[in-house]
Every structure is written in C-alpha cells, then in structure tokens.
Write a protein that holds these residues in place. Structure first.
Motif, PDB file in Angstrom:
ATOM      1  N   UNK A  17      22.502  -0.015 -14.517  1.00 53.32           N
ATOM      2  CA  UNK A  17      23.729  -0.081 -15.319  1.00 53.32           C
ATOM      3  C   UNK A  17      23.468   0.101 -16.807  1.00 53.32           C
ATOM      4  N   UNK A  18      22.262  -0.233 -17.239  1.00 51.33           N
ATOM      5  CA  UNK A  18      21.928  -0.055 -18.660  1.00 51.33           C
ATOM      6  C   UNK A  18      21.223   1.275 -18.924  1.00 51.33           C
ATOM      7  N   UNK A  19      21.161   2.131 -17.923  1.00 53.46           N
ATOM      8  CA  UNK A  19      20.670   3.492 -18.130  1.00 53.46           C
ATOM      9  C   UNK A  19      19.176   3.668 -18.122  1.00 53.46           C
ATOM     10  N   UNK A  20      18.412   2.688 -17.627  1.00 51.06           N
ATOM     11  CA  UNK A  20      16.956   2.844 -17.610  1.00 51.06           C
ATOM     12  C   UNK A  20      16.499   3.824 -16.536  1.00 51.06           C
ATOM     13  N   UNK A  21      17.259   3.933 -15.451  1.00 48.57           N
ATOM     14  CA  UNK A  21      16.998   4.981 -14.469  1.00 48.57           C
ATOM     15  C   UNK A  21      18.257   5.223 -13.651  1.00 48.57           C
ATOM     16  N   UNK A  22      18.299   6.386 -13.016  1.00 51.57           N
ATOM     17  CA  UNK A  22      19.445   6.791 -12.214  1.00 51.57           C
ATOM     18  C   UNK A  22      18.967   7.034 -10.785  1.00 51.57           C
ATOM     19  N   UNK A  23      19.358   6.193  -9.814  1.00 57.16           N
ATOM     20  CA  UNK A  23      18.876   6.369  -8.442  1.00 57.16           C
ATOM     21  C   UNK A  23      19.293   7.689  -7.815  1.00 57.16           C
TER      22      UNK A  23
ATOM     23  N   UNK B  31      10.493   9.183 -10.775  1.00 57.46           N
ATOM     24  CA  UNK B  31       9.999   7.823 -11.019  1.00 57.46           C
ATOM     25  C   UNK B  31       8.779   7.844 -11.942  1.00 57.46           C
ATOM     26  N   UNK B  32       7.840   8.748 -11.680  1.00 59.28           N
ATOM     27  CA  UNK B  32       6.647   8.841 -12.508  1.00 59.28           C
ATOM     28  C   UNK B  32       7.016   9.146 -13.959  1.00 59.28           C
ATOM     29  N   UNK B  33       7.915  10.103 -14.161  1.00 56.19           N
ATOM     30  CA  UNK B  33       8.277  10.519 -15.517  1.00 56.19           C
ATOM     31  C   UNK B  33       8.989   9.404 -16.274  1.00 56.19           C
ATOM     32  N   UNK B  34       9.957   8.751 -15.622  1.00 55.52           N
ATOM     33  CA  UNK B  34      10.693   7.665 -16.267  1.00 55.52           C
ATOM     34  C   UNK B  34       9.740   6.557 -16.694  1.00 55.52           C
ATOM     35  N   UNK B  35       8.806   6.190 -15.830  1.00 58.22           N
ATOM     36  CA  UNK B  35       7.897   5.095 -16.140  1.00 58.22           C
ATOM     37  C   UNK B  35       6.816   5.517 -17.132  1.00 58.22           C
ATOM     38  N   UNK B  36       6.410   6.766 -17.078  1.00 59.66           N
ATOM     39  CA  UNK B  36       5.464   7.269 -18.076  1.00 59.66           C
ATOM     40  C   UNK B  36       6.090   7.214 -19.464  1.00 59.66           C
TER      41      UNK B  36
ATOM     42  N   UNK C 140       5.667   1.549 -18.704  1.00 63.17           N
ATOM     43  CA  UNK C 140       5.560   0.389 -17.821  1.00 63.17           C
ATOM     44  C   UNK C 140       6.379   0.654 -16.560  1.00 63.17           C
ATOM     45  N   UNK C 141       6.191  -0.130 -15.498  1.00 63.90           N
ATOM     46  CA  UNK C 141       7.027   0.023 -14.301  1.00 63.90           C
ATOM     47  C   UNK C 141       8.492  -0.273 -14.616  1.00 63.90           C
ATOM     48  N   UNK C 142       9.375   0.571 -14.123  1.00 60.50           N
ATOM     49  CA  UNK C 142      10.820   0.410 -14.340  1.00 60.50           C
ATOM     50  C   UNK C 142      11.568   0.427 -13.021  1.00 60.50           C
ATOM     51  N   UNK C 143      11.272   1.413 -12.184  1.00 58.30           N
ATOM     52  CA  UNK C 143      11.984   1.589 -10.918  1.00 58.30           C
ATOM     53  C   UNK C 143      11.315   0.735  -9.847  1.00 58.30           C
ATOM     54  N   UNK C 144      12.077  -0.098  -9.130  1.00 55.30           N
ATOM     55  CA  UNK C 144      11.465  -0.998  -8.135  1.00 55.30           C
ATOM     56  C   UNK C 144      10.857  -0.216  -6.973  1.00 55.30           C
ATOM     57  N   UNK C 145       9.771  -0.763  -6.428  1.00 51.18           N
ATOM     58  CA  UNK C 145       9.131  -0.164  -5.272  1.00 51.18           C
ATOM     59  C   UNK C 145       9.954  -0.396  -4.016  1.00 51.18           C
ATOM     60  N   UNK C 146       9.908   0.555  -3.096  1.00 49.26           N
ATOM     61  CA  UNK C 146      10.750   0.475  -1.910  1.00 49.26           C
ATOM     62  C   UNK C 146      10.297  -0.599  -0.930  1.00 49.26           C
ATOM     63  N   UNK C 147       8.989  -0.737  -0.721  1.00 51.80           N
ATOM     64  CA  UNK C 147       8.508  -1.676   0.286  1.00 51.80           C
ATOM     65  C   UNK C 147       8.331  -3.082  -0.241  1.00 51.80           C
ATOM     66  N   UNK C 148       8.297  -3.258  -1.557  1.00 52.97           N
ATOM     67  CA  UNK C 148       8.019  -4.596  -2.080  1.00 52.97           C
ATOM     68  C   UNK C 148       8.879  -4.982  -3.270  1.00 52.97           C
ATOM     69  N   UNK C 149       9.783  -4.109  -3.710  1.00 51.75           N
ATOM     70  CA  UNK C 149      10.501  -4.356  -4.954  1.00 51.75           C
ATOM     71  C   UNK C 149      11.818  -5.078  -4.828  1.00 51.75           C
TER      72      UNK C 149
ATOM     73  N   UNK D 179       0.817  -1.211   0.000  1.00 51.42           N
ATOM     74  CA  UNK D 179       0.000   0.000   0.000  1.00 51.42           C
ATOM     75  C   UNK D 179       0.851   1.261   0.000  1.00 51.42           C
ATOM     76  N   UNK D 180       2.030   1.215   0.607  1.00 56.84           N
ATOM     77  CA  UNK D 180       2.893   2.393   0.699  1.00 56.84           C
ATOM     78  C   UNK D 180       3.643   2.687  -0.601  1.00 56.84           C
ATOM     79  N   UNK D 181       3.512   1.840  -1.622  1.00 58.44           N
ATOM     80  CA  UNK D 181       4.359   1.930  -2.814  1.00 58.44           C
ATOM     81  C   UNK D 181       3.771   2.731  -3.978  1.00 58.44           C
ATOM     82  N   UNK D 182       2.497   3.068  -3.952  1.00 54.21           N
ATOM     83  CA  UNK D 182       1.864   3.689  -5.109  1.00 54.21           C
ATOM     84  C   UNK D 182       2.371   5.093  -5.398  1.00 54.21           C
ATOM     85  N   UNK D 183       2.337   5.481  -6.663  1.00 52.63           N
ATOM     86  CA  UNK D 183       2.711   6.844  -7.046  1.00 52.63           C
ATOM     87  C   UNK D 183       1.814   7.851  -6.330  1.00 52.63           C
TER      88      UNK D 183
END
Length: 625
Positions: A252-258, A219-224, A228-237, A185-189
């Motif tokens: 490492x392949x550049x899909x997102x930058x933490x 996170x929202x922009x990258x996945x938009x 599709x979902x790209x960045x793992x969720x903190x509580x369940x990913x 429940x804590x993971x939603x945008x």
C-alpha cells in the motif's frame, strides 16, 4: 485475476499501487519511452530496463512493460525511465557509462524493516531448523557472490567433443541479502551457474568458461534498489498475521507491486521454441541468455504476447520430436489446476482448466507420453490459512486423502476426457518419464515415491524415496506398481531424446540424505520382471567422503543419430568438496560400470547446492542469441 501458487489471498488481490512507476498505456509517459539499440549491461537492472535520474516523476505502473516476449528476447528494445534523483542518491557508472541511481533506504523502508525485526524477535514463533537461516544457509548452502565469465582449468581428462560450444546451466537458491527472519531453502533468489565450453582460437582446444549470475527478477531488482529484503518469501514470509500485515502495508505504501510477480526464478532452466528460461512455479518464466563470452543475461519476464496471465510450472515437458512444450499451473483458488501447451514456435495455446479437483493440491511436476498428460494428485495440498494462523507451512499434508493420478489427452481442448485413478500411498514430487503401451490402452510412468510424505517440505533429511514403475490399464482401470530400487533416489533424469517414449536407462542422484547428494546411479528399468520388485541399479559412482553433488544431466554423444544407443553419452554434474572448499564440474561416461570420469574441471568459485539444470548445445545457444 488468477492467483499465483503459494500466494496469500491478500497479496493476490489487485491493490491500487499508490506510486507505481510506469505504464505503456499512460499518455503522460509516452514521451518518456523511447527504444534504443540493445546493449549488454553489467547493471543490476535487466538490459531492457534502464534508469536515469534527471527529470520528471512518472506516476504509472511498471508491470505492463516488465514483460519480454519470445519473439523479442534477442532484440529487446531498451526502455528508458526517467525518475527524480532523490536527495542523497549517488550515481554509479556501469561499464557502459550508464548512470544508475543507488537509492538510499527511505524512512518507510526503515520503519517496516524495524517492524519485521520486532515481529521476528518478539512475536513470531521459535524457528524450526527447516526455516532457521542459521541452519539452512550453513556450509555449502551459504550464498555466493556473482562471478563474471572466468576461464577454468581442466584438471583431469578432456572435455568430449559433443560438449564443445555448448553450456551446462544449473539453477538454485542464493539469497541476495541475509534473511531478516524465517528462511526456507526454496526461498532464495535464483542464481544460474553456467559453464560454457568455448573453443580457443589460438590453441584449438576446448576452454571451459564459468559464470554465476542472479536471475534479475522484479523481486531482485526492487530489493537491490532498496538495499535490503522487501518482498516476503513465499515459503516462509507469511507465518503470522503481524508479518502479513507488514507485507500488505509495504504494498500500500508503494514499496513493491505484487502484479509484477514476487518470484525468485530459482528452480529450473528450460529451453524451448529457441529460447532459454529460468523458472519457478510461483510466477511467469524469465527469459535468460548465455552469451558467446559465457556471461548470463536476464532479458525479462515473459507473458508470451499476453497469453500467459499467471504462473507456470518449473517442469515443462518439451517433446523432442515436435518441439512443443507442455505445461500447467496450480492455484489456491479455482481452477486449482490448469493445463496448457506451447507450439513449436512458442505460441501459447488456450488454457484447459481442470475443474474436477475439489480442493487445491500441490502439483510440482507431471509427465507426458505421446498421447497423454499425466498429473499426480498427492497427499500434499496448499494451506495458506494454516500458514498464517498457526505459523505452519504453505503446503500441508492430508493423511486421509487417497493419492490418485489424472490422465488427459495431451491435445485436449477441455477436461471432458480427464480420468482419475486412485493409487494409495503414491506421493511423488518429480516424474522421470512416461510412455504408452498396448496402442494407447495402457500408460507407464516411472517416478520416485516419497515414503514419508509428511516430511517432504519441512524435513527433507527424513525423506526416503522408493523408485517405482506405475502401470495403468485405461480399459480396465487396473493399476499395478513395481519397486525398481531400495536406494534413496531423487533428481533423476533420462536421455532427453526419449521423453514421452519407452526408455531403458535412468540416472539418479543418491540422497545423503537429501538435500545433500552423495553419488549417482544408473538403472536399467526394463531389466526387472514385470511382477516382482527388483534392484535395477547397473552402474554407480559414489563421491569421495565429504564431497556432495547435484542433479545429474545426460548428454548424448550423437543426439541427431537415430541409430545411437540410448546410453551412449555423458552424465554431467557439479560436485563440491566440503573439506577443501573446492567445486568441480564432472563429466562421466554413461556406459561405464563405474560412471568413469572422463573430464573434471576445477571451478574458480564455490557452487552452492541447488536444484535443476540442463545442457544447451551450441546450435541452440546460437539460435537464442
């Protein structure tokens, strides 16, 4: 570099980004950056992040320019980034005629999505109800689409004058895409649901305008963009090693930058130093704004002129007299707790690391009095190794730990005056208020105590909260506790003008059980004897069968009147009818014995159950604009 809370160590490291987007320090991109006049946009990108697809590739990092500063939120320049138009991309024209490329899923994204599916279906452990999306996202927890500003109908009573021109904004989780695997429940945008009380020019009456918008996080922009979902969720990913490996490979392949943050900004909303922020404790605040027409804009991720380098609590405390904001962050690495504040102008003051903690703890909330900041060190602690190796929660329970409360002068420059007091069995996620007594020699704190702390994260429906008043004698070290109600109470608020000062009234949600809320009660916490437990409820409103609400919020009729009674005002909340599917905005008289409804607004769309909100007055909204 300090890690964000609940952030696995392998992602907190500063991975070199193989194909980053933009850096203000890169000479190769300096000619591509140009400020323009800020314009409103309906794009999925923030107003200051503008994408065009017609020229060169930019091989530098995004994160230095993905920050807004408080001084610039109202006049933030747009940054134009020129990127190559990939084969097969189509162009979407926004209402401002901007061309934004819709990127088709790359082969790497498709490959990693397939790996995620394989892991979730064949390797991952069976999902308990707390992280099974089919269960978590059922009923009115299911996500909704964005809704542009839409006028609403007042179907009962009339909206009080003290609400005119202001806005009630509530935050909550609303996943942009259906989860590919586990979902908590804590993971939603984060999605903001706002109702602005505008003034009709033709009829001279209050017109409520409702709007629902995502907080446009990184996170929202990258996945938009990916679709599709790209960045793992903190509580369940991160619940198995294979899933962690896929997350590392995506970085490492550049899909997102933490380094840009992976927060969902879904927990609360705060207004301080003239600006409105959407917050989650795993990242920096996101500056947002409610426009005159009722629309909601995301202005950017704020590092306060580079002075806030890591995350910040979703529950800052704003002193109603000084305008200062007090906050903290917690981390799985030392220092496990860091305290800091912002002055009335929004300038962040130096960190005060708390090094006396020997292990990472879960600090969700804290309290302030006029002299002190108060931190509850409860029996929850951060446990990322358990999460990865055994598929557990990132937050674990330690039944052998003795809960305690830490007290530090609120203007402390270091932790030398920090004192810890043991309070066995005192486990709180949220505080309600705190104040000084006996000229600062004693501190009183009111908070709901979780009686079954082992269920706090994974089985909220099994939680029972006992509202307690805690008193600590700073001279003798004596700790006394008093139960104020036997009801299952949480998400409690007070008149904001009494924050840090002795107050009488509390307005609390009633668990049905939690996370559903079946009503609101008002408590007189000063009516009880100081030596015995006593039921302090003096008013209540229980919703109709099948109707559930959210956290209440108190709005004073005359917030500038020092002679006004503490409870002279209104209690606000969203309420949803699960039988009709209709959501309403309720305004209740805080002084009536049944919290009488003085106004009800029928909303044009369903409002999912969420977390925390607040009311922002007209003068403050104008300041933020």
């Amino acid at each position: 570099m300090e890690m964000n809370p609940l952030f696995c160590s392998f992602l907190a490291c500063t991975f070199p980004h193989p194909n980053p987007l933009l850096s203000s320090s890169s000479s190769s991109s300096s000619s591509l950056l140009r400020s323009t006049t800020p314009k409103p946009s309906s794009s999925t990108y923030p107003p200051f992040l503008r994408i065009s697809a017609n020229t060169k590739n930019v091989k530098v990092k995004l994160h230095p320019t993905f920050y807004a500063t408080p001084a610039a939120t109202s006049e933030f320049p747009e940054i134009e980034i020129e990127i190559p138009k990939p084969p097969g991309a189509r162009m979407v024209v926004t209402e401002k005629k901007r061309q934004v490329p819709v990127l088709p899923s790359s082969p790497l994204v498709t490959i990693f999505n397939s790996l995620d599916d394989f892991i979730n279906y064949f390797i991952g452990l069976p999902l308990p109800p707390s992280i099974d999306p089919n269960h978590v996202l059922s009923g009115n927890f299911a996500p909704v689409d964005e809704l542009p500003p839409t006028e609403c109908e007042v179907i009962e009573g009339s909206l009080p004058r003290c609400l005119h021109g202001g806005a009630y904004i509530r935050n909550g989780p609303n996943p942009q895409f259906y989860p590919r695997g586990p979902y908590h429940l804590f993971d939603g945008d984060g999605m903001l649901h706002s109702i602005r009380i505008s003034q009709s020019q033709s009829h001279g009456r209050a017109v409520p305008v409702f709007c629902s918008r995502y907080v446009k996080t990184y996170k929202y922009i990258i996945e938009k963009r990916a679709g599709c979902p790209v960045i793992p969720n903190l509580f369940s990913g991160f619940r198995c090693l294979a899933g962690c490996a896929v997350a590392i490979a995506r970085v490492l392949t550049g899909q997102f930058d933490p380094l840009n943050g992976i927060s969902v900004a879904n927990t609360s909303v705060a207004f301080f130093s003239g600006h409105l922020y959407a917050l989650a404790e795993s990242d920096l605040p996101y500056s947002v704004r409610v426009r005159e027409d009722g629309d909601i804009e995301t202005l950017g991720r704020c590092d306060f002129d580079g002075n806030l380098s890591a995350s910040m609590t979703a529950h800052p405390k704003i002193d109603p007299n000084t305008g200062e904001a007090f906050a903290f962050r917690y981390s799985p690495v030392r220092p496990f707790l860091t305290y800091f504040r912002f002055d009335a102008q929004g300038k962040k003051q130096p960190d005060v690391p708390i090094s006396s903690l020997s292990r990472p703890s879960f600090f969700h909330d804290f309290a302030i009095s006029e002299r002190y900041a108060i931190f509850p060190d409860i029996q929850l602690w951060m446990n990322p190794v358990e999460m990865v190796m055994r598929g557990g929660s990132p937050v674990g329970t330690d039944p052998t730990k003795v809960s305690r409360v830490g007290i530090i002068p609120r203007y402390a420059k270091d932790e030398s005056e920090m004192r810890w007091f043991q309070v066995p069995g005192f486990n709180i996620l949220h505080t309600i208020n705190a104040w000084d007594e006996d000229d600062g020699d004693a501190i009183v704190m009111v908070a709901p105590n979780i009686l079954s702390i082992e269920h706090a994260i994974e089985r909220m429906d099994l939680i029972h909260n006992s509202l307690e008043k805690l008193r600590i004698d700073m001279k003798t070290g004596t700790v006394t506790r008093q139960r104020l109600s036997q009801w299952n109470l949480e998400f409690a608020v007070i008149n904001p003008g009494y924050l840090g000062k002795k107050n009488r009234y509390v307005y609390s949600a009633v668990g049905a059980p939690f996370p559903k809320i079946s009503g609101i009660v008002k408590l007189d916490i000063l009516s009880a004897s100081s030596t015995t437990d006593q039921e302090c409820i003096v008013a209540k409103r229980m919703y109709e069968p099948g109707c559930y609400g959210g956290e209440p919020f108190f709005v004073a009729k005359e917030p500038e009147n020092p002679e006004a009674e503490e409870d002279d005002g209104y209690v606000l909340s969203y309420v949803h009818d699960e039988q009709s599917g209709e959501s309403r905005f309720l305004v209740m008289d805080a002084q009536s014995p049944d919290l009488h409804i003085v106004a009800a607004v029928k909303l044009p769309a369903r409002v999912p159950y969420g977390f925390h909100g607040l009311f922002v007055r007209q003068c403050d909204l104008k300041m933020d604009s």
